[in-house]
Design a protein around this motif. Structure first.
Motif, mmCIF file in Angstrom:
data_model
loop_
_atom_site.group_PDB
_atom_site.id
_atom_site.type_symbol
_atom_site.label_atom_id
_atom_site.label_comp_id
_atom_site.label_asym_id
_atom_site.label_seq_id
_atom_site.Cartn_x
_atom_site.Cartn_y
_atom_site.Cartn_z
ATOM 1 N N MET A 133 0.848 -1.164 0.000
ATOM 2 C CA MET A 133 0.000 0.000 0.000
ATOM 3 C C MET A 133 0.896 1.230 0.000
ATOM 4 O O MET A 133 1.896 1.271 0.700
ATOM 5 N N ILE A 134 0.527 2.218 -0.761
ATOM 6 C CA ILE A 134 1.296 3.447 -0.832
ATOM 7 C C ILE A 134 1.168 4.206 0.480
ATOM 8 O O ILE A 134 0.090 4.287 1.057
ATOM 9 N N ALA A 135 2.291 4.738 0.940
ATOM 10 C CA ALA A 135 2.294 5.471 2.208
ATOM 11 C C ALA A 135 3.343 6.573 2.126
ATOM 12 O O ALA A 135 4.232 6.544 1.271
ATOM 13 N N CYS A 136 3.253 7.541 3.031
ATOM 14 C CA CYS A 136 4.298 8.565 3.103
ATOM 15 C C CYS A 136 5.612 7.887 3.489
ATOM 16 O O CYS A 136 5.618 6.769 3.999
ATOM 17 N N THR A 137 6.713 8.563 3.253
ATOM 18 C CA THR A 137 8.028 7.964 3.497
ATOM 19 C C THR A 137 8.193 7.479 4.932
ATOM 20 O O THR A 137 8.620 6.352 5.160
ATOM 21 N N ALA A 138 7.841 8.313 5.904
ATOM 22 C CA ALA A 138 8.000 7.919 7.313
ATOM 23 C C ALA A 138 7.148 6.699 7.640
ATOM 24 O O ALA A 138 7.605 5.769 8.307
ATOM 25 N N CYS A 139 5.906 6.701 7.163
ATOM 26 C CA CYS A 139 5.022 5.559 7.425
ATOM 27 C C CYS A 139 5.529 4.309 6.714
ATOM 28 O O CYS A 139 5.509 3.220 7.268
ATOM 29 N N ASN A 140 5.989 4.482 5.485
ATOM 30 C CA ASN A 140 6.467 3.332 4.723
ATOM 31 C C ASN A 140 7.672 2.689 5.398
ATOM 32 O O ASN A 140 7.780 1.471 5.450
ATOM 33 N N LEU A 141 8.574 3.510 5.941
ATOM 34 C CA LEU A 141 9.738 2.967 6.642
ATOM 35 C C LEU A 141 9.330 2.219 7.909
ATOM 36 O O LEU A 141 9.908 1.187 8.241
ATOM 37 N N ASP A 186 7.710 -4.779 6.694
ATOM 38 C CA ASP A 186 7.091 -6.047 6.299
ATOM 39 C C ASP A 186 5.834 -6.361 7.102
ATOM 40 O O ASP A 186 5.515 -7.520 7.331
ATOM 41 N N LYS A 187 5.133 -5.347 7.519
ATOM 42 C CA LYS A 187 3.928 -5.551 8.317
ATOM 43 C C LYS A 187 2.699 -5.287 7.461
ATOM 44 O O LYS A 187 2.739 -4.523 6.514
ATOM 45 N N LEU A 188 1.599 -5.920 7.833
ATOM 46 C CA LEU A 188 0.328 -5.645 7.170
ATOM 47 C C LEU A 188 -0.341 -4.451 7.823
ATOM 48 O O LEU A 188 -0.299 -4.308 9.045
ATOM 49 N N ALA A 189 -0.958 -3.626 7.013
ATOM 50 C CA ALA A 189 -1.764 -2.543 7.565
ATOM 51 C C ALA A 189 -3.032 -3.158 8.150
ATOM 52 O O ALA A 189 -3.467 -4.233 7.735
ATOM 53 N N LEU A 194 -5.717 -11.727 -1.295
ATOM 54 C CA LEU A 194 -4.275 -11.484 -1.158
ATOM 55 C C LEU A 194 -3.910 -11.074 0.265
ATOM 56 O O LEU A 194 -2.876 -11.485 0.790
ATOM 57 N N TYR A 195 -4.764 -10.288 0.895
ATOM 58 C CA TYR A 195 -4.548 -9.883 2.288
ATOM 59 C C TYR A 195 -4.560 -11.119 3.190
ATOM 60 O O TYR A 195 -3.661 -11.308 4.012
ATOM 61 N N GLU A 196 -5.565 -11.965 3.021
ATOM 62 C CA GLU A 196 -5.669 -13.200 3.819
ATOM 63 C C GLU A 196 -4.504 -14.147 3.519
ATOM 64 O O GLU A 196 -3.975 -14.789 4.423
ATOM 65 N N TYR A 197 -4.115 -14.234 2.249
ATOM 66 C CA TYR A 197 -2.983 -15.074 1.851
ATOM 67 C C TYR A 197 -1.710 -14.607 2.565
ATOM 68 O O TYR A 197 -0.909 -15.426 3.018
ATOM 69 N N SER A 198 -1.536 -13.298 2.687
ATOM 70 C CA SER A 198 -0.362 -12.757 3.394
ATOM 71 C C SER A 198 -0.359 -13.197 4.851
ATOM 72 O O SER A 198 0.680 -13.596 5.386
ATOM 73 N N ASN A 223 0.523 -16.797 5.253
ATOM 74 C CA ASN A 223 1.924 -17.072 4.951
ATOM 75 C C ASN A 223 2.902 -16.338 5.852
ATOM 76 O O ASN A 223 4.061 -16.139 5.494
ATOM 77 N N GLY A 224 2.425 -15.951 7.041
ATOM 78 C CA GLY A 224 3.352 -15.467 8.052
ATOM 79 C C GLY A 224 3.415 -13.979 8.282
ATOM 80 O O GLY A 224 4.131 -13.530 9.173
ATOM 81 N N TYR A 225 2.724 -13.187 7.497
ATOM 82 C CA TYR A 225 2.709 -11.745 7.747
ATOM 83 C C TYR A 225 1.641 -11.453 8.789
ATOM 84 O O TYR A 225 0.510 -11.112 8.472
ATOM 85 N N THR A 226 2.010 -11.624 10.050
ATOM 86 C CA THR A 226 1.038 -11.482 11.129
ATOM 87 C C THR A 226 1.246 -10.219 11.949
ATOM 88 O O THR A 226 0.398 -9.874 12.757
ATOM 89 N N ASP A 227 2.372 -9.532 11.749
ATOM 90 C CA ASP A 227 2.592 -8.259 12.446
ATOM 91 C C ASP A 227 1.706 -7.210 11.800
ATOM 92 O O ASP A 227 1.706 -7.029 10.580
ATOM 93 N N ILE A 228 0.930 -6.528 12.615
ATOM 94 C CA ILE A 228 0.016 -5.508 12.113
ATOM 95 C C ILE A 228 0.616 -4.133 12.348
ATOM 96 O O ILE A 228 1.152 -3.834 13.417
ATOM 97 N N TRP A 229 0.519 -3.309 11.331
ATOM 98 C CA TRP A 229 1.048 -1.955 11.376
ATOM 99 C C TRP A 229 -0.093 -0.959 11.530
ATOM 100 O O TRP A 229 -1.135 -1.075 10.881
#
Length: 76
Positions: free
Chosen positions: A1-9, A13-16, A54-58, A61-67
Motif C-alpha cells: 500500500m502506498i504510504a508517506c516515506t516515514a510511514c512506509n519505513l 514487512d507488516k500488514l496494515a 491477497l490480504y488473507e494469503y499474506s 503465509n506469516g505476515y502477522t505483524d500488524i502496522w
C-alpha cells in the motif's frame, strides 16, 4: 500500500490494519466509476475479492505483524 516515506519505513514487512484494506477497496470502487480509470489494464482485472484474498494469503503465509500509523487518517 502506498504510504508517506516515514510511514512506509515504519511499516516495512507488516500488514496494515484491515481498516486500510476496506478504505482501499472503497477507493478502488470509486475509481471503477470513472471511465478513464476503468479502462486501465490493471483496473480491468481488479476485484475487491482478489484484494481481500491477497490480504488473507499474506496472513496465512506469516505476515502477522500488524502496522498502525502514528499519524491519524483524515476524517478520524
Amino acid at each position: 500500500m502506498i504510504a508517506c516515506t516515514a510511514c512506509n519505513l515504519s511499516k516495512n514487512d507488516k500488514l496494515a490494519t484491515d481498516v486500510f484494506l476496506e478504505t482501499l477497496i472503497d477507493r478502488n470502487g470509486n475509481f471503477l466509476t470513472m471511465p478513464e480509470l476503468k479502462i486501465r489494464e490493471d483496473m480491468m482485472v481488479y476485484t475487491s475479492k482478489k484484494l481481500k484474498d491477497l490480504y488473507e494469503y499474506s496472513i496465512d503465509n506469516g505476515y502477522t505483524d500488524i502496522w498502525v500509523p502514528r499519524k491519524k487518517l483524515a476524517g478520524d
